[in-house]
Design an enzyme around this catalytic site. Structure first.
Site, short mmCIF file in Angstrom:
data_model
loop_
_atom_site.label_atom_id
_atom_site.label_comp_id
_atom_site.label_asym_id
_atom_site.label_seq_id
_atom_site.Cartn_x
_atom_site.Cartn_y
_atom_site.Cartn_z
N PRO A 60 0.81 -1.23 0.00
CG PRO A 60 0.11 -0.92 2.20
CD PRO A 60 0.83 -1.89 1.30
CG ASP A 99 0.65 2.13 5.11
OD1 ASP A 99 -0.11 1.88 6.06
OD2 ASP A 99 1.87 1.93 5.14
CD1 TRP A 543 7.79 1.29 9.28
CD2 TRP A 543 7.48 0.39 7.27
NE1 TRP A 543 8.33 2.15 8.36
CE2 TRP A 543 8.16 1.61 7.11
CE3 TRP A 543 7.17 -0.36 6.13
CZ2 TRP A 543 8.55 2.11 5.86
CZ3 TRP A 543 7.56 0.13 4.89
CH2 TRP A 543 8.24 1.35 4.77
CD GLN A 574 8.87 -0.52 0.99
OE1 GLN A 574 8.57 -1.03 2.06
NE2 GLN A 574 8.75 0.78 0.79
CD1 TRP A 578 4.23 -4.15 3.60
CD2 TRP A 578 4.52 -4.75 1.47
NE1 TRP A 578 3.07 -4.76 3.18
CE2 TRP A 578 3.22 -5.13 1.87
CE3 TRP A 578 4.92 -5.01 0.16
CZ2 TRP A 578 2.33 -5.77 1.00
CZ3 TRP A 578 4.03 -5.65 -0.69
CH2 TRP A 578 2.75 -6.02 -0.28
CE LYS A 613 17.05 9.13 -1.72
NZ LYS A 613 17.31 9.03 -0.31
CE LYS A 616 7.43 16.59 -0.92
NZ LYS A 616 6.73 16.17 0.26
#
Ligand SMILES: [Zn+2]
Ligand SMILES: [Zn+2]
Length: 1014
Positions: A60, A99, A543, A574, A578, A613, A616
């Site tokens: 999610p 999520d 998580w 992940q 996850w 990378k 923002k």
């Protein structure tokens, strides 16, 4: 050839625009899918067909931000797998999931509400409003993600989405905790956790790994005085001076040699192997080793804690026999610093364990904001990291500071707020996953990872096997369902909403939900003593929410059917996220050493065009919705799959989209335009004019059989690359097949067959359409997982137009299988030789500056017998492609004798093949070449004026040619009329002879004009 003027193309059937315009076409397809409920029909059809199912659970996305191109890449990979497996007949529950809770969402809302920290949040906003704001934010971002899926064409079922914040999800998530509780794997503990001072919550080990960055810290060497010894000190190094406040012991390695070094009047103890480099680093010139002892002999030596005067509590602790003494420990690193480490059990995991073993009380005088409490005496009220300079100053004043400078090192920051983390001893709830580590690793080893490097990264992380701190001191999260009796201390885990409400002392408010603050208002009655039970104030690590999805998002029956799921793919980060929590929770839930997923593809990160990378702060984030506003979804999808291996980081360069990826799809589009225009003109009916029909009528040529054979190769290789998740190589297979095999090689082989519209050769043309139709339709099916919009468009506007009995959508078709009967390796070999020979004549032409359009008289091929055999069998094709009138074959080269022979024959070779091209042109060859040059100009003009290739022109006029050209051209005017699809070509001396729209162009240094009448 004669062209009958009655064959005027039906202009109402201009389905395919002249150019490939993906943005327009994709909008049409989106509407088509929506209106005809294609996604729904596909899912229902596969369920009804019942040919096998493959489990899936959505990783999610967290709804705290908008999707960027990296997310989009991941969603495309999921969609590729889904469409492909569906076409293979499998039912896949490709259902969305979101999520919704946890730190990421909380911090985003804090930012929106302009709240500085947690205390501010609770005071100014309050829990109830905060929860409402969190939900609002989640819904806002959900819209962004939903839009991106629509734009991308991701066929996920959004109606079946799971939302981790809903009560029914939370209740099922609690079942994992219940299982852990029953197995003694969930419990309260006082333990060292990573803690974010800003977010005011502890983080899990896995979360710590998500945020390492280069930071600056102080680096200092200081002395601690040996008690009751004149001028004797231990030399110690630290980058966190504030931990001297909680210092309780020194540790040395038991088996290392420690030197006592005389420096001036003082003696400093440090590990022997570090003395020289250290003295150099500290710029101590006069020093001498006066004694060397083994580390273990230092055990129990007492030292003077420097701040006893300031910290009353330390004076109290000093009474304990182990406190402020030297201990020996194997973990002490003797290759760096001084080999003497100071231990602050309140701030370090190893330190904490040492203290536990020696019965030293926990000393962690910090409040929730990581400010020192009263127990830290003179330091009370200071934020831990703000105490650093204070401690340095004090050491200096006490003449204990040896050196101080700054050091830049990798240090973990909060993965959400980017504040420096602090390690603290805190009371938390843990899943003692360290106890099941061998089962977890065993389960992980059963998973297929497709690529070695992410597999190794994942397994080595799992082997660390640390306990999982699952409690968070936050608000917006699934509550920890542990209630504690205020009277007798009895603890109970209640994992059912109904039971909670039944046992509560008061009836719940109508808006009750399983969140703070409502759930905290439930007071249960203790079954032991009848006292009041209150909930532990924690929420769960977010998580844990997503890790519970395989059980929590399904019903019991679905869980049994779909889990372990077939295939998952998420970002490489992940491994700590996850992929890890899914595994841990599944092992807890089932008790076995089985993974909840059979295969896991970890994707590389998304970077900008320069390989940086995306972030923002750099301002180089590419938002998916913005990109897809102006760029084709198909081209974007193809690009992300084609550009690099899925495990590699992708350097997103939007400029690149319009280059090769657009060209590949454009070629596929134009091949269909070519097929449709010709096929409709000849009333091709794919139901009647099948390959079987063509074979029976003996109108299939070697070129067709060759193309069909190459198609089987492409189907096999492409499908195999999908199986191994080498999407980039799969894309390359299709790229080569479409651009090279079909467009560049096959089409020129049949162009001449298609050019005539003689009814006697109609069957031959129909055979070409049958071959192209079979080939291109197969290609469209293969492309469908990658570029579903273009494929649906072509399916509707070409194949369904030609054959209205086809399924409603390309997605409802079956996956192409390799037809071995169509594979012919010998023929492929012959064609490979043919293509080499043609390429050689082309390079000979280039060397002699003779255009390919100009016909030549003769070519000589020198080749071994087997190649000669191949070439003889394809001689017509060779002559046509090489544009020569005749060919002769030799085993050995006859060396040219005279100068004129050398000038006349242009030779080229490639391995065992050699070509000699006769470059001499007589007036007939010159005339034909001239005609072809002019025909090409007229073709371009036709296209420019918007004529369909099948439309027949009345007269083409040419003006501005000189007398010599007139003479050369005259014999070829009939052929030219055929080539340009006109009733007649007429040469005029002057443009004024004909009233028409003239177009002028430069030709061989002359101004030549052409006009068309229709
Ligand atoms: Zn934080
Ligand atoms: Zn009780």
């Amino acid at each position: 050839m004669k062209v009958a003027a009655k064959f005027k193309a039906d202009t109402s059937k201009r389905w395919l625009t002249q150019d490939y315009r993906p943005l327009e076409l994709e909008q049409q397809v989106r509407q088509f899918w929506e209106k005809n409920k294609v996604r729904e029909k596909l899912e229902q059809m596969k369920l009804a067909e019942n040919k096998g199912l493959l489990g899936f659970v959505e990783g999610p996305p967290t709804l705290n931000g908008v999707p960027h191109v990296g997310h989009a890449r991941g969603r495309v990979m999921k969609d590729v797998r889904y469409r492909w497996k569906s076409m293979q007949g499998f039912y896949v529950p490709f259902w969305a999931g979101w999520d919704c809770q946890g730190l990421p969402v909380e911090l985003e809302v804090e930012r929106q509400l302009n709240v500085r920290n947690k205390r501010d949040l609770l005071e100014k906003v309050g829990e109830e409003r905060f929860v409402a704001e969190c939900k609002k934010t989640v819904m806002q971002y959900h819209k962004e993600w939903f839009d991106a899926d629509e734009k991308l064409g991701v066929f996920m079922n959004h109606a079946k989405a799971y939302w981790t914040y809903l009560d029914e999800y939370i209740e099922r998530e609690w079942q994992y905790l219940k299982r852990a509780w029953e197995q003694g794997l969930l419990g309260e503990g006082y333990y060292i956790v990573a803690y974010c001072p800003h977010c005011q919550t502890s983080l899990s080990n896995a979360e710590v790994g998500l945020g390492y960055e280069e930071v600056e810290d102080p680096s200092l060497y200081f002395k601690l005085k040996v008690k009751d010894a004149e001028d004797e000190y231990f030399l110690v190094w630290t980058t966190m001076p504030f931990t001297l406040v909680t210092d309780l012991m020194l540790a040395v390695h038991p088996d290392a040699d420690y030197a006592k070094v005389r420096v001036g009047r003082e003696t400093w103890t440090m590990v022997k192997q570090r003395v020289e480099p250290l003295m150099q680093e500290l710029k101590v010139k006069d020093w001498k080793v006066v004694d060397v002892v083994l580390g273990k002999t230092l055990e129990g030596v007492k030292y003077e804690y420097p701040f006893l005067d300031m910290v009353l509590k330390q004076r109290e602790l000093d009474q304990h026999p182990a406190v402020h003494t030297v201990v020996t420990e194997d973990f002490v690193d003797v290759t760096t610093a001084t080999g003497v480490v100071h231990l602050a059990p309140g701030n370090g995991e190893d330190d904490f364990k040492v203290a536990q073993r020696r019965g030293v009380p926990v000393y962690a005088p910090f409040d929730d904001e990581v400010k020192f409490t009263e127990d830290a005496g003179g330091f009370a009220g200071l934020f831990a990291r703000d105490a650093d300079p204070v401690v340095v100053d004090l050491l200096r004043k006490k003449s204990l500071l040896v050196s101080e400078k700054a050091v830049t090192h990798e240090y973990p920051l909060c993965w959400r707020s980017h504040h420096k983390l602090v390690w603290l001893a805190r009371r938390e709830y843990f899943l003692w996953t360290d106890k099941l580590n061998s089962r977890v690793v065993e389960a992980a080893e059963k998973v297929h990872y497709f690529f070695e490097s992410p597999k190794n990264r994942f397994l080595s992380f799992l082997r660390e096997g640390k306990p999982w701190c699952v409690s968070r001191e936050r608000v917006w999260g699934a509550p920890l369902p542990v209630w504690v009796c205020q009277n007798c201390g009895n603890k109970e885990l209640v994992a059912s909403k109904r039971e909670l409400l039944e046992r509560a002392d008061a009836s719940p408010p109508p808006d009750f939900e399983l969140h703070k603050p409502w759930v905290d208002r439930l007071v249960l009655k203790c079954r032991g003593c009848g006292g009041s039970m209150k909930r532990e104030p924690f929420v769960l690590d977010t998580w844990h929410n997503s890790g519970a999805s395989p059980y929590a998002r399904f019903t019991d029956k679905e869980f049994k059917t779909f889990v372990p799921v077939d295939f998952l793919t998420e970002g490489i980060d992940q491994t700590r996220g996850w992929a890890n929590t899914l595994l841990l929770e599944y092992v807890i839930l089932t008790g076995g050493a089985e993974p909840p997923y059979k295969a896991f593809l970890f994707q590389g990160l998304a970077q900008d065009a320069k390989g940086r990378k995306m972030s923002k702060s750099l301002g180089n984030m590419l938002e998916a919705n913005t990109v897809l506003q102006n760029h084709s979804a198909d081209v974007f999808r193809f690009y992300t799959l084609w550009k690099c291996s899925p495990v590699d980081a992708i350097n997103f360069d939007l400029q690149e989209l319009s280059r090769r990826p657009y060209q590949v799809l454009g070629t596929l589009y134009h091949l269909h335009r070519f097929l449709l225009q010709n096929a409709q003109y000849d009333h091709f009916d794919p139901k009647q004019h099948t390959l079987k029909w063509a074979r029976k009528n003996k109108v299939l040529k070697p070129a067709d059989r060759w193309l069909l054979s190459k198609l089987q190769q492409a189907v096999g290789a492409y499908t195999a690359k999908l199986e191994t998740c080498e999407f980039n190589f799969a894309a390359e297979e299709l790229e080569t097949f479409v651009v090279d095999t079909v467009s560049r090689e096959y089409v020129p082989m049949v162009r001449r067959d298609l050019w005539s519209d003689d009814s006697e050769t109609l069957n031959r043309r129909l055979a070409v359409y049958a071959t192209l139709c079979q080939t291109l339709k197969t290609v469209v099916l293969l492309f469908n997982p990658f570029t579903p919009f273009l494929c649906e468009f072509l399916y509707q506007n070409v194949y369904r137009v030609l054959n209205n009995t086809l399924p409603e959508s390309v997605n409802l078709e079956n996956w192409p299988a390799v037809d071995d009967a169509l594979r012919n390796l010998e023929l492929e070999q012959d064609f490979a030789t043919l293509q080499r020979a043609v390429a050689l004549t082309f390079s000979a032409r280039q060397a002699a500056q003779l255009k390919r359009r100009w016909p030549l008289q003769k070519v000589v091929l020198v080749a071994p017998k087997n190649h000669q055999k191949s070439l003889r069998s394809l001689e017509d094709l060779f002559l046509e492609l090489a544009n020569v009138k005749s060919v002769r074959y030799f085993d050995k080269l006859r060396v040219p004798h005279t100068d004129s022979e050398v000038r006349r024959w242009k030779a080229t070779s490639d391995g065992d093949l050699r070509v000699l091209l006769d470059t001499r042109r007589d007036s007939s060859l010159l005339g034909e070449g001239l005609m072809r040059d002019l025909a090409r100009r007229v073709q371009a003009l036709r296209k420019e004026l918007g004529f369909m290739p099948t439309e027949v022109l009345e007269v083409v006029y040419l003006a501005g040619l000189d007398e010599e050209m007139f003479g050369l051209l005259e014999p070829f005017l009939g052929e030219m009329a055929g080539l340009v699809r006109a009733g007649e070509v007429r040469l005029v001396r002057d443009r004024s002879e004909v009233t028409a729209q003239w177009r002028e162009f430069s030709f061989d240094g002359k101004r030549v004009s052409a006009a068309i009448t229709q």
